[in-house]
Write an enzyme that holds these catalytic residues in place. Structure first.
Site, PDB file in Angstrom:
ATOM      1  N   HIS A  17      24.378  17.824   7.660  1.00  0.00           N
ATOM      2  CA  HIS A  17      23.694  16.527   7.541  1.00  0.00           C
ATOM      3  C   HIS A  17      23.262  16.293   6.093  1.00  0.00           C
ATOM      4  O   HIS A  17      23.454  15.212   5.534  1.00  0.00           O
ATOM      5  CB  HIS A  17      22.423  16.485   8.400  1.00  0.00           C
ATOM      6  CG  HIS A  17      22.637  16.525   9.863  1.00  0.00           C
ATOM      7  ND1 HIS A  17      21.957  17.417  10.663  1.00  0.00           N
ATOM      8  CD2 HIS A  17      23.406  15.791  10.693  1.00  0.00           C
ATOM      9  CE1 HIS A  17      22.298  17.219  11.925  1.00  0.00           C
ATOM     10  NE2 HIS A  17      23.197  16.247  11.967  1.00  0.00           N
ATOM     11  N   LYS A  41      15.956  12.022  26.252  1.00  0.00           N
ATOM     12  CA  LYS A  41      16.249  13.394  25.828  1.00  0.00           C
ATOM     13  C   LYS A  41      14.980  14.046  25.309  1.00  0.00           C
ATOM     14  O   LYS A  41      14.181  13.424  24.620  1.00  0.00           O
ATOM     15  CB  LYS A  41      17.287  13.406  24.704  1.00  0.00           C
ATOM     16  CG  LYS A  41      18.693  13.156  25.159  1.00  0.00           C
ATOM     17  CD  LYS A  41      19.643  13.377  23.999  1.00  0.00           C
ATOM     18  CE  LYS A  41      21.085  13.224  24.437  1.00  0.00           C
ATOM     19  NZ  LYS A  41      22.001  13.419  23.309  1.00  0.00           N
ATOM     20  N   ARG A  90      33.520  15.333  11.261  1.00  0.00           N
ATOM     21  CA  ARG A  90      33.904  16.746  11.242  1.00  0.00           C
ATOM     22  C   ARG A  90      35.335  16.947  11.685  1.00  0.00           C
ATOM     23  O   ARG A  90      36.023  17.838  11.209  1.00  0.00           O
ATOM     24  CB  ARG A  90      32.988  17.549  12.173  1.00  0.00           C
ATOM     25  CG  ARG A  90      31.554  17.612  11.701  1.00  0.00           C
ATOM     26  CD  ARG A  90      30.677  18.220  12.749  1.00  0.00           C
ATOM     27  NE  ARG A  90      30.617  17.322  13.897  1.00  0.00           N
ATOM     28  CZ  ARG A  90      29.752  17.400  14.880  1.00  0.00           C
ATOM     29  NH1 ARG A  90      28.868  18.356  14.886  1.00  0.00           N
ATOM     30  NH2 ARG A  90      29.755  16.546  15.868  1.00  0.00           N
ATOM     31  N   SER A 127      23.755  20.494  15.259  1.00  0.00           N
ATOM     32  CA  SER A 127      22.393  20.930  15.570  1.00  0.00           C
ATOM     33  C   SER A 127      22.359  21.706  16.879  1.00  0.00           C
ATOM     34  O   SER A 127      21.656  22.722  16.999  1.00  0.00           O
ATOM     35  CB  SER A 127      21.453  19.723  15.661  1.00  0.00           C
ATOM     36  OG  SER A 127      21.345  19.084  14.422  1.00  0.00           O
TER      37      SER A 127
END
Length: 159
Positions: A17, A41, A90, A127
């Site tokens: 990040h 969440k 990614r 993460s």
């Protein structure tokens, strides 16, 4: 003033990040890091803790602002006159999802999305993966800024 936003949940912020934010900070006069609030969440870190950690690790850039947001990212952008979203990619699987989001965001508001290829060093990094490895005692110190590693290990000890 050229502005962009780097959105995400950042639970916690990783070196991947940080690499994208650093690169965006060289391209734009002002970069907002928008920390998503998703009430459905339960994150490991509270929103205020994430914001504090991000502010600490981005302070050296001098042109990064960190704020929480809830709702549509394009509304965040409109409220702050931000014409561009910067997203790290990614893998091809990221592109499929992010392209749909970029097209939707552009259709809703005209906000453009700039895709930045992730540094190969961080191409596998997320993460969620960092939290899982750290939970089982794996060394993640090379994947996170030092202050974030300390906070993560402390939080896991508390659990």
């Amino acid at each position: 003033m050229r502005r962009a936003v780097c959105p995400g949940s950042f639970d916690p912020i990783t070196n991947g990040h940080l690499d994208i934010i650093a690169r965006a900070s060289k391209l734009y006069d002002e970069v907002y890091v928008a920390v998503m609030i998703n009430k459905s969440k339960k994150g490991l870190f509270a929103i205020d803790e994430r914001i504090d950690l991000i502010r600490q690790v981005t302070a050296e850039f001098g042109n990064v602002r960190v704020e929480a947001f809830h709702g549509l990212l394009v509304d965040f952008c409109k409220q702050r006159d931000i014409p561009a979203i910067v997203k790290g990619l990614r893998a091809v699987s990221d592109f499929d999802y992010e392209l749909q989001m970029a097209q939707m965001n552009n259709g809703l508001s005209g906000v453009e999305t700039l895709f930045v290829p992730t540094n190969p060093t961080y191409s596998f990094l997320s993460s969620s993966l960092v939290k899982e490895v750290a939970t089982w005692g794996g060394d993640v110190s090379h994947l996170l800024p030092d202050v974030v590693t300390e906070a993560l290990l402390q939080r896991l000890r508390e659990k």
